[in-house]
Enzyme design. Structure first.
Site, PDB file in Angstrom:
ATOM      1  N   ASP A  55      16.089  24.645  48.909  1.00  0.00           N
ATOM      2  CA  ASP A  55      15.998  23.279  49.414  1.00  0.00           C
ATOM      3  C   ASP A  55      14.620  22.694  49.095  1.00  0.00           C
ATOM      4  OD1 ASP A  55      17.163  21.169  51.361  1.00  0.00           O
ATOM      5  OD2 ASP A  55      15.184  21.590  52.212  1.00  0.00           O
ATOM      6  N   GLU A  69      16.973  22.501  44.481  1.00  0.00           N
ATOM      7  CA  GLU A  69      17.189  21.081  44.749  1.00  0.00           C
ATOM      8  C   GLU A  69      15.991  20.291  44.229  1.00  0.00           C
ATOM      9  OE1 GLU A  69      18.000  17.908  48.361  1.00  0.00           O
ATOM     10  OE2 GLU A  69      16.602  19.581  48.637  1.00  0.00           O
TER      11      GLU A  69
END
EC number: 3.2.1.1
Length: 493
Positions: free
Chosen positions: A207, A244
């Protein structure tokens, strides 16, 4: 001697980064599903009863580490860590380990959404996490790790997204920003990831990777253990990494800085496929889909129609609320040989903060299914829609074949073959597609896996008879329930 050592180091780094692009799928499987906010026990059951039998390759699971408890239990509380203890609303460490083992046993790999960039945002007073750990985020005090203020970057706000310093050292929406150049922080992150590897996971979705310097991530990734051979991974296998990185083009921090370290989320894929199937761009242009559109090389791109973030935003991105277009886009996604494919499995939401289905005690509830296997109690479960799981089977059946026989009507009707193993046709016009088209398939009758299935030698939906020249009559009405038709060799009568 120094030159030899430097060369050896560079070769090892290159081989490790290449290995981190390998998702370690079983056989011909090649689709990941994101079971967003599911409990570990439910994922284990889903692997055994549905995902394994249907040929899914892997599951992306929600963050596994202890998180802050936020009023109303919005989904995003999972993205605010308190410690690296494996206790969340999805279950505890024992349940997580059991899930990983059971999924691996049926050929479904587990990829964990991990939070290496930050800890929780500000909280008035003492915050209590899902494992009962106390922390004082405002003071940057997280004794459950432990982290203290010296383990974080100085407090600052991102106000200029073109300023590299702000993007990578200031706080993303107020989340306390870890200093990944710190030896202590690195050691705790590596320890956390290695523990998950020990439990049998195949890799990680990282993330907010864009908000961490690529050189820091390279150090962390290269320091990780090899995958656990007790879970069926070959010796010396490296964890699959997908990161990401939101890059719409011309960003100061670019996706290209991360693509050699592992796969990167190709957000432009999501935006452009949404534009096309919303009718804002003619489908005929999809013939050059992929790198022809400026996307990352196929083996470095994690591709998706929507994800748990952008499905909640206004704009071009499609989600389950536009089902006909969504299913067409997903069919194209899974039929066209570009990228490492992930499909979404959502829960219903009315606003950005809607929590997953939960009971009066705020415990996540298990999905329930109707007689057709569809979810009925607040879970959307797009992966259980026949039109989507059938295309997972299509993708498996045509693996290692290329696009041939492209046809279009100069607008929004297209078809193409995958070698001599599969055929896809789509009608996104407001008039019927009725035409003899080259399917490239061997002579015979094939079931359309979108409208039905091959059961006991018969098609429950449409069928297409292919002649000795590979042609078949294709009809997709403009008002048909689905605007797509798919044939493949494993659905031949």
């Amino acid at each position: 001697m120094f030159k030899f050592a430097l060369t050896l180091t560079l070769c090892l780094a290159g081989s490790l980064s290449l290995a981190q692009h390998n998702p370690h799928w079983w056989g011909n499987r090649n689709t990941i599903v994101h079971l967003f906010e599911w409990k570990w026990s439910d994922i284990a059951q889903e692997c055994e009863s549905f995902l394994g039998p249907r040929g899914f390759a892997g599951v992306q699971v929600s963050p596994v580490n202890e998180n802050i408890i936020s009023a109303g239990r919005p989904w995003w509380e999972r993205y605010q860590p308190i410690s690296y203890k494996l206790t969340t609303r999805s279950g505890n460490e024992e349940e997580f380990g059991d899930m990983v083992r059971r999924c691996n046993d049926v050929g479904v790999r587990i990829y964990v959404d991990v939070l290496l960039n930050h800890m929780s945002g500000d909280f008035d007073g003492v915050a209590v996490g899902t494992a009962g750990t106390e922390a004082e985020p405002r003071k940057k005090s997280f004794p459950g790790v432990p982290y203290t203020a010296q383990d974080f970057h100085p407090t600052c706000e991102i106000t200029d997204w073109n300023d590299r310093f702000q993007v990578q050292q200031c706080e993303l929406v107020g989340l306390k920003d870890l200093d990944q150049s710190s030896d202590w922080v690195r050691s705790k992150l590596i320890e956390f990831l290695d523990h998950l590897i020990e439990l049998g996971v195949a890799g990680f979705r990282v993330d907010a990777a864009k908000h961490m310097a690529s050189e820091d991530l390279e150090y962390i990734y290269s320091s990780l253990s090899n995958l656990n051979i007790d879970h069926g991974f070959p010796h010396n296998s490296r964890p699959f990494i997908f990161q990401e990185v939101i890059d719409h083009g011309h960003e100061t921090v670019s996706r290209d800085e991360y693509k050699e370290l592992g796969a990167v989320t190709e957000f432009r894929f999501s935006e452009e496929i949404g534009n096309a199937f919303r009718g804002n761009n003619a489908l005929k242009w999809l013939q050059s889909w992929g790198t022809g559109w400026g996307f990352l090389p196929s083996g470095q791109a994690l591709t998706f129609v929507d994800n748990h973030d952008n499905q909640r935003d206004a704009g071009a991105v499609l989600n389950y609320k536009s089902p006909k277009q969504y299913k067409m886009a997903t069919a194209f996604h899974l039929a066209y040989p570009y990228g490492i494919s992930r499909v979404m499995s959502s829960f219903a939401f009315d606003d950005h903060d809607t929590p997953p289905p939960q009971d009066a005690q705020e415990r996540i509830i298990s999905p329930e299914f109707d007689e057709d296997g569809a979810c009925v109690n607040g879970w959307i479960c797009e992966h259980r829609w026949r039109q989507i799981y059938a295309m997972v089977g299509f993708k498996n059946a045509v693996r290692d074949t290329e696009i041939t026989g492209w046809w279009d009507n100069g607008d929004n009707q297209i078809s193409f073959c995958r070698g001599n193993k599969g055929f896809l046709a789509i009608n996104n016009n407001q008039y019927d597609l009725s035409q003899d088209l080259n399917t490239c398939l061997p002579t015979g009758t094939y079931c359309d896996v979108i409208s039905g299935s091959l059961i006991d030698g018969s098609c429950t939906g449409k069928s297409v008879t292919v002649n000795e020249n590979g042609y078949g009559y294709i009809h997709i009405g403009s008002d048909d329930f689905d605007g797509v038709l798919a044939l493949h060799v494993d659905a031949k009568v």
